[in-house]
Write a protein that holds these residues in place. Structure first.
Motif, PDB file in Angstrom:
ATOM      1  N   ASP A 121       0.813  -1.213   0.000  1.00  0.00           N
ATOM      2  CA  ASP A 121       0.000   0.000   0.000  1.00  0.00           C
ATOM      3  C   ASP A 121       0.850   1.269   0.000  1.00  0.00           C
ATOM      4  OD1 ASP A 121      -2.251  -1.553  -0.001  1.00  0.00           O
ATOM      5  OD2 ASP A 121      -2.615  -1.400   2.168  1.00  0.00           O
ATOM      6  N   MET A 122       2.043   1.217   0.618  1.00  0.00           N
ATOM      7  CA  MET A 122       2.863   2.433   0.663  1.00  0.00           C
ATOM      8  C   MET A 122       3.770   2.576  -0.559  1.00  0.00           C
ATOM      9  SD  MET A 122       5.812   1.653   3.556  1.00  0.00           S
ATOM     10  CE  MET A 122       4.669   1.097   4.812  1.00  0.00           C
ATOM     11  N   LEU A 123       4.126   1.453  -1.199  1.00  0.00           N
ATOM     12  CA  LEU A 123       5.078   1.516  -2.310  1.00  0.00           C
ATOM     13  C   LEU A 123       4.417   1.535  -3.689  1.00  0.00           C
ATOM     14  CD1 LEU A 123       7.851  -0.981  -1.091  1.00  0.00           C
ATOM     15  CD2 LEU A 123       7.823   1.511  -0.873  1.00  0.00           C
ATOM     16  N   GLU A 124       3.277   0.866  -3.823  1.00  0.00           N
ATOM     17  CA  GLU A 124       2.678   0.718  -5.152  1.00  0.00           C
ATOM     18  C   GLU A 124       2.273   2.050  -5.781  1.00  0.00           C
ATOM     19  OE1 GLU A 124       0.207  -2.850  -7.216  1.00  0.00           O
ATOM     20  OE2 GLU A 124      -0.692  -1.978  -5.419  1.00  0.00           O
ATOM     21  N   PRO A 125       1.629   2.963  -5.034  1.00  0.00           N
ATOM     22  CA  PRO A 125       1.263   4.255  -5.650  1.00  0.00           C
ATOM     23  C   PRO A 125       2.485   5.032  -6.149  1.00  0.00           C
ATOM     24  CG  PRO A 125       0.088   3.939  -3.583  1.00  0.00           C
ATOM     25  CD  PRO A 125       1.133   2.873  -3.650  1.00  0.00           C
ATOM     26  N   ILE A 126       3.574   4.993  -5.381  1.00  0.00           N
ATOM     27  CA  ILE A 126       4.797   5.693  -5.778  1.00  0.00           C
ATOM     28  C   ILE A 126       5.358   5.079  -7.060  1.00  0.00           C
ATOM     29  CG2 ILE A 126       7.154   6.270  -5.115  1.00  0.00           C
ATOM     30  CD1 ILE A 126       5.170   7.733  -3.439  1.00  0.00           C
ATOM     31  N   CYS A 127       5.370   3.768  -7.115  1.00  0.00           N
ATOM     32  CA  CYS A 127       5.926   3.067  -8.280  1.00  0.00           C
ATOM     33  C   CYS A 127       5.134   3.401  -9.550  1.00  0.00           C
ATOM     34  CB  CYS A 127       5.912   1.557  -8.022  1.00  0.00           C
ATOM     35  SG  CYS A 127       6.760   0.589  -9.282  1.00  0.00           S
ATOM     36  N   LYS A 128       3.825   3.542  -9.419  1.00  0.00           N
ATOM     37  CA  LYS A 128       2.978   3.836 -10.582  1.00  0.00           C
ATOM     38  C   LYS A 128       3.178   5.259 -11.086  1.00  0.00           C
ATOM     39  CE  LYS A 128      -0.740   0.530  -9.531  1.00  0.00           C
ATOM     40  NZ  LYS A 128      -2.142   0.385  -9.086  1.00  0.00           N
ATOM     41  N   LEU A 176       8.296  -4.707  -4.743  1.00  0.00           N
ATOM     42  CA  LEU A 176       6.872  -5.051  -4.835  1.00  0.00           C
ATOM     43  C   LEU A 176       6.687  -6.490  -5.311  1.00  0.00           C
ATOM     44  CD1 LEU A 176       5.476  -1.710  -6.273  1.00  0.00           C
ATOM     45  CD2 LEU A 176       4.689  -2.829  -4.171  1.00  0.00           C
ATOM     46  N   ALA A 177       7.491  -6.885  -6.293  1.00  0.00           N
ATOM     47  CA  ALA A 177       7.411  -8.274  -6.786  1.00  0.00           C
ATOM     48  C   ALA A 177       7.737  -9.249  -5.656  1.00  0.00           C
ATOM     49  CB  ALA A 177       8.380  -8.463  -7.950  1.00  0.00           C
ATOM     50  N   GLU A 178       8.786  -8.960  -4.884  1.00  0.00           N
ATOM     51  CA  GLU A 178       9.155  -9.821  -3.761  1.00  0.00           C
ATOM     52  C   GLU A 178       8.069  -9.856  -2.695  1.00  0.00           C
ATOM     53  OE1 GLU A 178      13.017  -8.340  -2.429  1.00  0.00           O
ATOM     54  OE2 GLU A 178      13.875 -10.273  -3.030  1.00  0.00           O
ATOM     55  N   THR A 179       7.453  -8.701  -2.442  1.00  0.00           N
ATOM     56  CA  THR A 179       6.415  -8.630  -1.410  1.00  0.00           C
ATOM     57  C   THR A 179       5.216  -9.479  -1.795  1.00  0.00           C
ATOM     58  OG1 THR A 179       7.150  -6.379  -0.920  1.00  0.00           O
ATOM     59  CG2 THR A 179       5.035  -7.063  -0.007  1.00  0.00           C
ATOM     60  N   PHE A 180       4.750  -9.333  -3.037  1.00  0.00           N
ATOM     61  CA  PHE A 180       3.645 -10.176  -3.499  1.00  0.00           C
ATOM     62  C   PHE A 180       4.055 -11.655  -3.481  1.00  0.00           C
ATOM     63  CE2 PHE A 180       1.889  -6.274  -5.620  1.00  0.00           C
ATOM     64  CZ  PHE A 180       0.636  -6.335  -5.043  1.00  0.00           C
ATOM     65  N   TYR A 181       5.300 -11.924  -3.786  1.00  0.00           N
ATOM     66  CA  TYR A 181       5.815 -13.296  -3.791  1.00  0.00           C
ATOM     67  C   TYR A 181       5.742 -13.890  -2.380  1.00  0.00           C
ATOM     68  CZ  TYR A 181       9.057 -17.117  -5.024  1.00  0.00           C
ATOM     69  OH  TYR A 181       9.639 -18.345  -5.264  1.00  0.00           O
TER      70      TYR A 181
END
Length: 631
Positions: free
Chosen positions: A459-466, A484-489
């Motif tokens: 939630d804190m990183l995805e908006p910034i990445c987009k 983010l990929a590692e977190t979802f993993y």
């Protein structure tokens, strides 16, 4: 000094005082187009004093046999009278010392006006005067300060070892003098002040102590440049202690230096020392909003600039606190994890039993050597220390207490380092916040709660990445994509572990699991695509810093593609075929570039295994599909 009467000597002293004022006070008001105006005026006065001393020297040489007359003229000189109270050396020695002092100030003046060669010449002349004397109370301060200046001069020329020689000599002179004599020595200004203006004993002690403090400070920089980091840390810590002791510091500058030192201690896992530095930094930074110290009072910043600087430095100290909490948690994780990165419960119990009272006593013993005993602020420093542990957390509760301190400083740091205007800093703080959640999740044994912690990271990183422009922030975008990929993993693995405990996962669980797989694949693929050329071609040979991340990303994409749950055989075959292609990529790259094998040894072994097994599985599904069509 037969040719010198009291009035003439007072005139010399007044010139010296005027030169000091010009150099230290009025020079701050010099215009930008004439930045050294006051220092040039001070230089001319110093030259006049030098000439006067030479004339006095000549007169005294002519009358050296007239002892009585010399005694009377010496008493007429208040400066010389003050000197006689401290030393039994000859008057010739005093004359030499005075000339050395003026040469010293001329050397400093030339250095401050960026005339380094001339500055060096004057300082070396001073050294020649000193070489004629033994170290005494009248000249020991000059011995040290001249070598300090030469140390700075040569360090600025990147002649670090030469600087080291001057500074270590200055240090040894101080240590030897304090051991053999220890009485308050004369300060440099003692040679050119009237008796009523002479510094007090207490002031002489303070100034001599600060000269030595400067020696230690410069040695800390030298040892750092020589990559003798342990010694550099020791000297820096001692410098900070002495600056507090003599109350000669600018609060914000001192606080930042203490916070910076804490980061060195963190790299050595010396968390007690790091915490003490950070607690002291936070407390002393608070003084910047109160009555400034003597050194701070000399600054000419506006109140608005001071407030802004205070906000910035406080935010920087908060960032150091974040690193403290994060590294303490991460080091504890390394102690407690098993060979697959999970919490080793047996190891946890063993370490908890190992906590003995004698260890606490040992820590208390160490602490006495590192305290910043700063009088009124000491209790505040100790009080702040008590709010956060410096020992490795061994349970979720202990880890959470450290996490909350770090998270509090994340909030404080973000108040200054906002996204608008501080993009890189803001994102680094968010990444540290994410890392705090990641390491806290390690201590949590409830799988669902761990998954929620990782969701906070998303939630804190995805908006910034987009929103971030990859054209300008490519490296940061890659970091965010991979994290983010590692977190979802990790969330996928946790959901898989939860599903394994169920007899039959429901449709909601399957849907959630597949979402996590595809989200992780998406960000890994974004990372991989960022490596491609503008034409979309993947490089034949990966750069060293991208080698492992790129191959790991390909390996995990392969695993994720094979994990997606589908009841449709055609979709299953498509997913497994894509998985096989990704595994083969890893195997083929390592065959073409053997140096990569050691970098991804485990991933390569599994990729080779899956590359041989997946075709069998794909053919089995296809056979079932064919049989179903025939029927």
């Amino acid at each position: 000094m037969a040719s010198t009467n009291s009035r003439e000597w007072r005139a010399v002293c007044e010139k010296f005082r005027r030169a000091q004022d010009l150099s230290e006070i009025e020079s701050r008001k010099d215009p930008e187009n004439d930045p050294f105006r006051s220092k040039y005026k001070a230089r001319e006065l110093l030259k006049e004093i030098y000439s006067s001393l030479k004339n006095i020297d000549a007169d005294e040489s002519e009358n050296e046999d007239s002892d009585c007359q010399l005694d009377q003229s010496a008493e007429a000189s208040a400066g010389t009278a003050a000197l006689k109270a401290y030393t039994g050396d000859s008057r010739a020695g005093l004359r030499i010392a005075k000339l050395g002092v003026i040469d010293y100030y001329l050397g400093v003046n030339h250095i401050e006006t960026e005339e380094l060669s001339a500055g060096e010449e004057h300082l070396m002349n001073c050294m020649k005067f000193l070489d004629k004397c033994t170290v005494t109370r009248e000249n020991v301060s000059l011995f040290i300060q001249a070598r300090n200046q030469l140390g700075i001069l040569w360090a600025g020329r990147d002649e670090t070892e030469k600087a080291q020689g001057f500074l270590e000599t200055a240090e040894s002179v101080y240590v030897c003098y304090m051991k053999e004599d220890g009485e308050p020595p004369l300060d440099l200004v003692d040679f050119f002040v009237t008796e009523e203006d002479a510094p007090s004993q207490q002031e002489r002690i303070r100034r001599f102590g600060m000269a030595y403090t400067h020696t230690l400070y410069y040695l800390a920089q030298v040892y750092k440049n020589l990559e003798q980091f342990e010694r550099a840390g020791q000297y820096c810590h001692c410098t900070l202690q002495r600056q507090l002791k003599f109350n000669q510091f600018v609060p914000l500058e001192w606080a930042i230096n203490a916070a910076t030192l804490s980061q060195y201690y963190i790299t050595k896992s010396r968390y007690m020392e790091a915490r003490h530095c950070l607690a002291a930094a936070s407390v002393i930074a608070g003084l910047a909003g109160e009555v400034p110290s003597e050194a701070a009072a000399k600054e000419s910043e506006t109140e608005c600039e001071k407030r802004e600087q205070l906000r910035q430095k406080s935010a920087e100290i908060s960032r150091c606190w974040i690193k403290y909490c994060l590294n303490l948690l991460q080091d504890a994780k390394k102690l407690l994890e098993d060979n697959i990165g999970e919490l080793d419960l047996d190891r946890q119990e063993e370490l908890q039993r190992a906590r003995r009272n004698e260890e606490e006593e040992k820590e208390r013993g160490r602490k006495t050597a590192i305290l910043f005993d700063s009088g009124d602020t000491f209790d505040s420093i100790c009080g702040l220390e008590e709010k956060v542990s410096c020992t490795f957390p061994l349970s979720f509760e202990e880890a959470r207490a450290i996490f909350l301190v770090g998270q509090g400083h994340v909030t404080q740091a973000k108040e200054y380092f906002e996204m608008d205007g501080h993009v890189t800093d803001h994102i680094e703080i968010l990444q540290d916040h994410s890392a705090l959640f990641k390491v806290l999740a390690f201590f949590e044994q409830d799988l669902e709660r761990r998954c929620k912690m990782h969701k906070r990271r998303v939630d804190m990183l995805e908006p910034i990445c987009k929103d971030l422009n990859a054209q300008f922030y490519l490296l940061i975008c890659r970091q965010l994509q991979f994290e983010l990929a590692e977190t979802f993993y990790e969330m996928m693995d946790l959901k898989l572990a939860v599903a394994d405990k169920q007899d039959q996962p429901d449709s909601h669980t399957i849907k959630k699991f597949n979402h996590l797989c595809t989200a992780s694949i998406k960000y890994y693929q974004m990372f991989i695509d960022s490596i491609r050329s503008p034409e979309g071609k993947f490089p034949e040979k990966l750069e060293d810093d991208l080698l492992r991340p790129a191959l790991v990303a390909k390996f995990r994409v392969a695993r994720l593609q094979s994990k997606i749950i589908s009841v449709n055989p055609t979709t299953q075959v498509e997913n497994l075929s894509q998985s096989l292609e990704s595994y083969n990529f890893v195997v083929q790259y390592c065959e073409e570039h053997p140096e990569a094998k050691n970098v991804v040894e485990t991933e390569l072994e599994l990729s080779e295994e899956m590359a041989s097994l997946l075709p069998i599985k794909i053919n089995r599904i296809r056979s079932k599909m064919a049989s179903s069509n025939i029927e």
